[in-house]
Design a protein around this motif. Structure first.
Motif, PDB file in Angstrom:
ATOM      1  N   VAL A 274     -45.812 -25.157  -9.110  1.00 55.66           N
ATOM      2  CA  VAL A 274     -45.877 -24.288  -7.939  1.00 55.66           C
ATOM      3  C   VAL A 274     -47.290 -23.729  -7.775  1.00 55.66           C
ATOM      4  CG1 VAL A 274     -45.086 -22.056  -7.069  1.00 55.66           C
ATOM      5  CG2 VAL A 274     -43.437 -23.691  -7.933  1.00 55.66           C
ATOM      6  N   GLU A 275     -47.925 -23.392  -8.909  1.00 62.63           N
ATOM      7  CA  GLU A 275     -49.258 -22.794  -8.819  1.00 62.63           C
ATOM      8  C   GLU A 275     -50.331 -23.797  -8.422  1.00 62.63           C
ATOM      9  OE1 GLU A 275     -49.572 -20.879 -12.590  1.00 62.63           O
ATOM     10  OE2 GLU A 275     -48.214 -19.278 -11.965  1.00 62.63           O
ATOM     11  N   SER A 276     -50.072 -25.076  -8.703  1.00 64.56           N
ATOM     12  CA  SER A 276     -51.128 -26.064  -8.401  1.00 64.56           C
ATOM     13  C   SER A 276     -50.676 -27.034  -7.310  1.00 64.56           C
ATOM     14  CB  SER A 276     -51.474 -26.833  -9.673  1.00 64.56           C
ATOM     15  OG  SER A 276     -50.314 -27.494 -10.146  1.00 64.56           O
ATOM     16  N   LEU A 277     -49.915 -26.547  -6.347  1.00 63.29           N
ATOM     17  CA  LEU A 277     -49.452 -27.424  -5.267  1.00 63.29           C
ATOM     18  C   LEU A 277     -50.638 -27.839  -4.388  1.00 63.29           C
ATOM     19  CD1 LEU A 277     -46.841 -28.574  -3.875  1.00 63.29           C
ATOM     20  CD2 LEU A 277     -46.993 -26.613  -2.355  1.00 63.29           C
ATOM     21  N   PRO A 278     -50.957 -29.136  -4.344  1.00 71.07           N
ATOM     22  CA  PRO A 278     -52.132 -29.543  -3.570  1.00 71.07           C
ATOM     23  C   PRO A 278     -51.889 -29.413  -2.063  1.00 71.07           C
ATOM     24  CG  PRO A 278     -51.288 -31.338  -4.966  1.00 71.07           C
ATOM     25  CD  PRO A 278     -50.259 -30.272  -4.948  1.00 71.07           C
ATOM     26  N   ARG A 279     -52.966 -29.289  -1.324  1.00 75.41           N
ATOM     27  CA  ARG A 279     -52.846 -29.288   0.137  1.00 75.41           C
ATOM     28  C   ARG A 279     -52.792 -30.728   0.618  1.00 75.41           C
ATOM     29  NH1 ARG A 279     -53.932 -24.471   2.513  1.00 75.41           N
ATOM     30  NH2 ARG A 279     -54.760 -22.862   1.155  1.00 75.41           N
ATOM     31  N   GLY A 280     -52.354 -30.894   1.873  1.00 76.19           N
ATOM     32  CA  GLY A 280     -52.343 -32.243   2.445  1.00 76.19           C
ATOM     33  C   GLY A 280     -50.980 -32.595   2.997  1.00 76.19           C
ATOM     34  N   PRO A 281     -50.836 -33.870   3.398  1.00 78.43           N
ATOM     35  CA  PRO A 281     -49.562 -34.281   4.017  1.00 78.43           C
ATOM     36  C   PRO A 281     -48.451 -34.396   2.972  1.00 78.43           C
ATOM     37  CG  PRO A 281     -51.033 -36.151   3.819  1.00 78.43           C
ATOM     38  CD  PRO A 281     -51.810 -34.959   3.352  1.00 78.43           C
ATOM     39  N   PHE A 282     -47.209 -34.282   3.430  1.00 81.20           N
ATOM     40  CA  PHE A 282     -46.063 -34.427   2.528  1.00 81.20           C
ATOM     41  C   PHE A 282     -45.356 -35.757   2.724  1.00 81.20           C
ATOM     42  CE2 PHE A 282     -44.753 -32.248   6.377  1.00 81.20           C
ATOM     43  CZ  PHE A 282     -43.644 -32.979   6.771  1.00 81.20           C
ATOM     44  N   TRP A 283     -45.936 -36.577   3.608  1.00 77.55           N
ATOM     45  CA  TRP A 283     -45.306 -37.875   3.864  1.00 77.55           C
ATOM     46  C   TRP A 283     -46.344 -38.841   4.372  1.00 77.55           C
ATOM     47  CZ3 TRP A 283     -42.117 -39.870   8.504  1.00 77.55           C
ATOM     48  CH2 TRP A 283     -41.389 -41.001   8.124  1.00 77.55           C
ATOM     49  N   LYS A 284     -46.201 -40.095   4.078  1.00 82.87           N
ATOM     50  CA  LYS A 284     -47.097 -41.143   4.555  1.00 82.87           C
ATOM     51  C   LYS A 284     -46.678 -41.480   5.984  1.00 82.87           C
ATOM     52  CE  LYS A 284     -50.148 -44.068   2.642  1.00 82.87           C
ATOM     53  NZ  LYS A 284     -51.319 -43.628   1.925  1.00 82.87           N
ATOM     54  N   GLU A 285     -47.390 -40.927   6.967  1.00 82.11           N
ATOM     55  CA  GLU A 285     -46.907 -41.064   8.339  1.00 82.11           C
ATOM     56  C   GLU A 285     -46.981 -42.485   8.859  1.00 82.11           C
ATOM     57  OE1 GLU A 285     -48.147 -38.315  11.280  1.00 82.11           O
ATOM     58  OE2 GLU A 285     -47.966 -36.628   9.905  1.00 82.11           O
ATOM     59  N   SER A 286     -47.858 -43.305   8.277  1.00 80.94           N
ATOM     60  CA  SER A 286     -47.988 -44.678   8.765  1.00 80.94           C
ATOM     61  C   SER A 286     -46.707 -45.481   8.551  1.00 80.94           C
ATOM     62  CB  SER A 286     -49.149 -45.366   8.056  1.00 80.94           C
ATOM     63  OG  SER A 286     -48.943 -45.319   6.663  1.00 80.94           O
TER      64      SER A 286
END
Lengths: 383, 181
Positions: free
Chosen positions: A292-304
């Motif tokens: 929880v403390e090191s949750l990276p930023r960015g997308p949660f799914w490969k939209e392609s």
């Protein structure tokens, strides 16, 4: 002459014939629909045979009959108690065949869901052991705490049991508002509760007497039958898929694998298996905090992957560490609309093979304790 | 020492047993195809090899490829951590006929239940599996069930013990996205 393995003495002085007992398929002492055929000399088990298949749903066949995207909800039913691991193992296998790189944020969300499910499953285990030894107090305390973990799963996925939340290439949704704070609160609460469980069980002489030196799985026996997971670790085998074949970024987390120490009895007995689950709950709390403390930023799914999702011909074999042990998936694609073959390596199957050996020499009253301490997943064994 | 180093040793221990070595999946692992009749000797050889000692049959998977049943033995050495995927192909006389295969239970005791499962779902009779009734009875399916469900030629029954297995009239299957059309 029959010797009671636990006390080392001959338990019955009255000469009697052997009695045949059949327990199941539905019985309070059993972890699920299964049947145990027993031969008893007085109260001592001298032979046992396990019969399974009562929960066979044709899951592997069903997966062959459905398009790729429709397979995920089925995976929740591989082992309904640890549903996310079924989804995870299939997603990892598909992602390996297609060559999808899952975004780091999605991987970490998967880890959080997996560890929450592991906590829920281990708390369920403690509740079943509590029921087996007749401790209603403990049963209610543990189920009360498990509800809090299920609340978290509901908050994030909308479901408490059959999550249907993982997708090929990621997860359905980003973390819900307030979810991370609630995870922190819940694991802090569980850490306090662990002390309570210790007071109620670990230092309780009556509980120790019921579980110590019962249903011993030695490290040789675990190797002999290929037993994995907490039951093998309680026997002293340091094998954990999260360390041996890291997936979903487990190699970026700092953790050590707890092993059975034989406190109170023998290494690998029912007490050791129970204590190991307590240690794994503590480990789960640490892992959740880190994740929880090191949750990276960015997308949660490969939209392609949104349109024209296709799986090329190929195969993969992946493993994950489910709460019951090593869960494997051998997935084969012929490039068609549906999977060509999906096969699962489930951790419960070797345990079912071990059950007769563990029962023989013990007393009938140990049967519920032994079965509960193995944490059998009948749904995954029968599929 | 790499798993590919095992192949020459295996060819020496059981001459003619190794048919082919192919890559498995994308992970850089290899699968070793061996003769079905040599499986017990091969199993013994790789179990006893001092450098590899594959003592854990992690998984036994069966699949049907072009009317042949392909058995994959997923092996692991618990001490050394090596993995090996051993493969065998057997062809039944007809798509519905059962077929015989040698059991590896003597080498890997954990093969007992996976072999029984494969015997039930694929119709493979494992010679040497010690469980009575494994060749004729059922392990996971109800007694009296006809056919081997995981074969591609399997035809779903319309009833079992007088319980009909047909869908009610007007039932439609959901499409790819789970929406009933």
């Amino acid at each position: 002459m029959i010797i009671d393995r636990r006390t080392g003495s001959r338990p019955e002085h009255l000469r009697t014939d052997l009695t045949s007992w059949v327990v199941g398929p539905y019985h309070g002492a059993l972890p699920g629909p299964m049947r145990v055929h027993l031969k008893l000399d007085g109260e001592v088990v001298v032979a046992g045979v396990v019969e399974t298949g009562f929960l066979h749903r044709g899951l592997e066949k069903a997966l062959e009959l459905h398009p790729w995207r429709s397979t995920i909800p089925y995976m929740d039913h591989l082992d309904p108690e640890s549903a996310v691991f079924g989804e995870l193992v299939l997603c990892l296998a598909v992602e390996e065949i297609v060559g999808i790189v899952v975004p780091p944020r999605a991987q970490r969300i998967r880890v959080i869901l997996a560890e929450l499910t592991r906590l829920s499953c281990h708390l369920g285990f403690i509740a079943r052991v509590a029921r087996a030894v007749g401790s209603d107090t403990m049963l209610h305390y543990v189920l009360r705490d498990r509800e809090k973990v299920l609340d978290l799963l509901e908050l994030q996925t909308g479901s408490r049991a059959s999550l249907n939340f993982l997708r090929f290439g990621g997860v359905v949704a980003d973390v819900t508002e307030g979810f991370m704070e609630r995870v922190h609160e819940t694991v802090d609460m569980l850490r306090v509760r662990l002390k309570e469980y210790n007071d109620l069980f670990t230092f309780n002489r009556a509980f120790v007497k019921r579980t110590a030196n019962v249903g011993i799985i030695s490290s040789e026996f675990a190797k002999h039958l290929g037993i994995s997971g907490p039951n093998a670790r309680a026997a002293g085998l340091p094998y954990d898929v999260r360390k041996s074949y890291p997936y979903c970024g487990y190699d970026q987390l700092d953790f050590h694998i707890p092993l059975g120490k034989g406190e109170g009895g023998t290494q690998g007995d029912a007490l050791d298996r129970f204590l190991l689950r307590l240690r794994e709950i503590a480990l789960g709390i640490d892992l959740l905090k880190q994740a929880v403390e090191s949750l990276p930023r960015g997308p949660f799914w490969k939209e392609s992957l949104m349109d024209n999702f296709e799986v090329p011909a190929g195969e993969a074999y992946v493993r994950v560490e489910s709460p019951r042990g090593m869960l494997g998936c051998h997935l084969v694609s012929d490039g068609g609309k549906n999977p060509s073959r999906v096969q699962f390596r489930v951790p419960t199957l070797p345990l079912l093979q071990a059950v007769p050996d563990l029962l023989v020499g013990g007393r009938l009253e140990d049967l519920p304790v032994i079965l509960a301490s193995l944490d059998l997943g009948i749904a995954e064994a029968d599929r | 020492m790499d798993t590919s180093d095992l192949i020459p040793r295996l060819e020496e221990a059981v001459p003619g047993a190794v048919l082919e070595v192919r890559p498995f999946g994308r992970g850089g692992e290899i699968s070793v195809w061996v003769e079905a009749k040599s499986i017990q000797k091969v199993a013994q050889a790789i179990r006893k090899d001092v450098d590899f000692s594959f003592d854990w049959l992690e998984n036994l998977s069966v699949m049907e490829v072009d009317k042949a049943l392909v058995l994959t033995y997923f092996l692991r050495s618990q001490e050394k951590g090596h993995t090996l995927y051993l493969r065998v192909s057997i062809v039944p006389d007809s798509p519905e006929a059962p077929v015989e295969m040698l059991s590896v239970v003597k080498t890997w005791p954990m093969a007992k239940l996976p072999e029984l499962e494969a015997s039930d779902l694929f119709g493979i009779r494992f010679v040497g599996n010690p469980v009575p009734g494994s060749s004729s009875g059922r392990f996971i399916l109800p007694r009296g069930w006809v056919g081997y469900p995981l074969r591609k030629s399997y035809v779903f029954p319309t009833e079992f013990l007088n319980i009909p297995h047909t869908r009610p009239t007007g039932h439609t299957e959901p499409d790819d996205y789970g929406v009933v059309t």
